[in-house]
Each structure stands twice: as C-alpha cells, then as structure tokens.
Design a protein around this motif. Structure first.
Motif: not given
Length: 222
Positions: A29-57
């Motif tokens: 974000e500090d270098i290229a703020p216009s790039i869109k971000v959706e970290l799937r492993y922060l949410s339930n929308n991933n192949f495991i179905g729950k947030p993944i350890e280590g993802y806080k933001s």
C-alpha cells in the motif's frame, strides 16, 4: 522489540510492531496503493474454510523489489481501465504449517465442493497442491488476478483462485477463448516485467531475481 529465531530449516521469525517490517520488506500500500487486495486466507473464503494462522490484517507485505515491479505493472494496466488484485503475497511459515496440518486430517473436507471437487484430499501432497515449504514465505511470490476498474469485477479466468485441478493450469484447453485471453493477458504483463509463472496455477508468479531465495520467513501479516 524484535526477536529473531533461526531454525535448522532456515526459518526466520520476527515479532514486531505493525510498521516494523524485516529489512527488505514493505507494505504494498505504501508503494502502489491503487492495487486491490483481498487476502483470502484472512477469511473463511478459502480451501480450508476458516482464517489461516499468521494472517491478522488485509494488507499485502512483499519484498521491496517485488512491490516496485507490481507498481509498474499496475500503471500499465490502469491505462486500460484494469487493475491488479492480490489474493496472497508474503505468507508466514506458520500458515504453511496450518495447511500441512489440515491436509493430514482427511475427514475435514468442508470446502471440497468449491475448491477440489475432483481431487481426493489424500492426494494433495502427492499432486503438489500442499507442501511443507512455500515460495510465498520467501516474500517475492504473489497470487493475483486482473479486475475491470469500471465494473470492479474480476476478469473471468476459467477457474476460481486456488481451485485444485487441471482446469487451473495456465494452458488448459477446456476453458473458453475469452478465458484463455484473460489468462494470457495476466501472464504476459507479469512475465514481461520480471516474474516467472507457475505451470500449475494461472494466478501464481515469482520474482525472477528474488532477494531471499533460500530464506523462509515467519512474521505475522499485521
């Protein structure tokens, strides 16, 4: 206060404040703020179905060299009313460990229908979908797609992000002409700007000259 622990596997862990990244890493974000971000492993929308350890933001952390090139690519795409969208970038080793642990619990198939309908969970290691170490943990690999900035919709790539199956192979022939064109658009802009593609996933690219080719980091995405 930062503490560094080295393991026999060359894993490097950092405990730090949100702004205190290891040397060589930046917030995208500090270098290229216009790039869109959706970290799937922060949410339930991933192949495991729950947030993944280590993802806080929902923020992308990446090596500086990678961020600079992603900014260049974004500038090219914006001229065409397109934008990069990142699903994953730097991935802590603890997240990889989470994947490995999950893969060994064969009856946990909550997201099978969406992410691996035609692949037996027992074969995920053998087929290379799950591994004990990931290039993402070296900080110069990104999983991404392209978005139409007018509609804010992702271009149709013929398979969803993180879909385990041959349909996600970049040159799979079962997808439509438009889907192939979209994949090749992403592939070309990434390769032309210094990234290597991965043969089994249309979304996965690694910086050709990554600064930490043998170091696997384990600090939080914070």
């Amino acid at each position: 206060m930062k503490k560094i622990f080295f393991t026999t596997l060359l894993l490097t862990s950092f405990i730090f404040k949100a702004q205190d990244l290891p040397k060589g890493f930046v917030y995208l974000e500090d270098i290229a703020p216009s790039i869109k971000v959706e970290l799937r492993y922060l949410s339930n929308n991933n192949f495991i179905g729950k947030p993944i350890e280590g993802y806080k933001s929902n923020c992308v952390i990446i090596t500086k060299e990678t961020a600079v090139l992603l900014k260049k690519i974004q500038q090219e795409l914006l001229k065409k009313e397109l934008s990069l969208k990142i699903f994953d970038a730097y991935r802590p080793q603890q997240a990889v460990n989470h994947f490995v642990k999950w893969a060994r619990v064969l009856n946990d198939t909550l997201m099978k229908k969406e992410y691996y309908p035609n692949v037996a969970k027992s074969t995920l290691f053998k087929k290379g979908y799950i591994a004990s170490k990931s290039g993402h943990s070296r900080g110069s690999t990104v999983d991404l797609t392209i978005v139409n900035t007018k509609t804010n919709k992702e271009l149709n790539m013929g398979s969803p992000y993180d879909f385990f199956g041959i349909k996600s192979h970049p040159f799979n022939q079962s997808i439509t002409k438009i889907e192939k064109q979209n994949r090749m658009l992403l592939r070309k802009v990434m390769v032309d700007n210094g990234f290597n593609p991965y043969k089994n996933e249309w979304w996965h690219f690694t910086l050709k000259k990554e600064p930490f080719p043998k170091t696997y980091f384990n600090f939080l995405i914070n």
